[in-house]
Design an enzyme around this catalytic site. Sequence first.
Site, PDB file in Angstrom:
ATOM      1  N   ASP A 165     -35.101 -10.291   3.072  1.00  0.00           N
ATOM      2  CA  ASP A 165     -36.330 -10.869   2.524  1.00  0.00           C
ATOM      3  C   ASP A 165     -36.246 -12.394   2.626  1.00  0.00           C
ATOM      4  OD1 ASP A 165     -38.577 -11.525   1.052  1.00  0.00           O
ATOM      5  OD2 ASP A 165     -37.832 -10.723  -0.849  1.00  0.00           O
TER       6      ASP A 165
ATOM      7  N   HIS B 105     -38.556  -7.314   2.103  1.00  0.00           N
ATOM      8  CA  HIS B 105     -39.418  -7.577   0.954  1.00  0.00           C
ATOM      9  C   HIS B 105     -40.136  -6.311   0.495  1.00  0.00           C
ATOM     10  CE1 HIS B 105     -41.437 -10.349  -1.698  1.00  0.00           C
ATOM     11  NE2 HIS B 105     -42.623  -9.993  -1.275  1.00  0.00           N
TER      12      HIS B 105
ATOM     13  N   SER C 123     -42.738  -9.650  -6.178  1.00  0.00           N
ATOM     14  CA  SER C 123     -43.285 -10.715  -5.339  1.00  0.00           C
ATOM     15  C   SER C 123     -44.069 -11.726  -6.186  1.00  0.00           C
ATOM     16  CB  SER C 123     -44.142 -10.097  -4.223  1.00  0.00           C
ATOM     17  OG  SER C 123     -44.429 -11.037  -3.218  1.00  0.00           O
TER      18      SER C 123
END
Length: 320
Positions: free
Chosen positions: A257, A289, A159
């Site tokens: 995601d 995600h 991320s």
Amino acid sequence: METEIVSEFLPFGRIYKDGRVERLTGTEIIPPSLDARNDVVSKDVVYSPDHNLSVRLFLPHKSTDNKLPLLIYIHGGAWIIESPFSPIYHNYVTEVVKSANCLAVSIQYRRAPEHPIPAAYEDSWSAIQWIFSHADGSGPEEWINEHADFNRVFIGGDSAGANMSHHMAMRASKEKLDPKIKGVAIVHPAFWGTDPVDEHDVQDAETRSGIAEVWEKIASPNSVNGTDDPLFNVVGSDSDFSGLGCEKVLVAVAGKDVFVRQGLGYAAKLEKSGWRGDVEVVVEEEEGHVFHLQNPDSESASRFFKKFVGFITGSSTDVM
């Protein structure tokens, strides 16, 4: 204590009138342990006394190898939450170290909103410089001096940490970091921009504005170009990837995601850039995600874990 809320940035936290920041998640901490847990020992070492920042080191307890691959890990959390000491990251890196038989250094960095971007990037680079001060075996930390193989250095993150991993590899090339980084793992990268990267990218205005708001109001309020800041708009900007400072890249995306098209666009841009390394793309179509952190016991998480470990060890995807 002041109770009036000035800003609320759910699900991450709130800012109060007196300047206090309340994080609603990612605040739990696991202490390090020199008593082997899951065959791995860990300890925290300060790398930046000025900012009171540490790295958490992880070492296999019973490794017979004197020199081990070195994984430098940069955690995610929207530049706002989590740390190397969070259970989700401590436990995951522990498992990687055990399976890959590597030394890992997980970086703590200053977080927004108290310390807006670019603080996190500057801290991560400072930590990398500190780590590389051990390359000749005379650094301040014995575990790195004794066990790190600087010909097998990997940077990885998820991320926001994947975003920063890319920028650290770019900076490593620009500043001629020596020895060179072998590989970079870009996992579910938080790349974004004002406009979608293609027709399959998120089109929903509310979703796009929500992500933009986190960046522009909380994480990086000083960005001149908002979400088109080159730090965030990695794929859509005119930045040149050809000098990426590593030999190989693993790009992992998840089909559900919001960042999936950005991740795929990143891999495509890298392949077209003239960069001479190897790019491998891993896709889990039915996952969201950071699914591998949220549900590490799932079949898909296990599949990705083997791929990540294999990326470090140089072995096949069947590594256990």
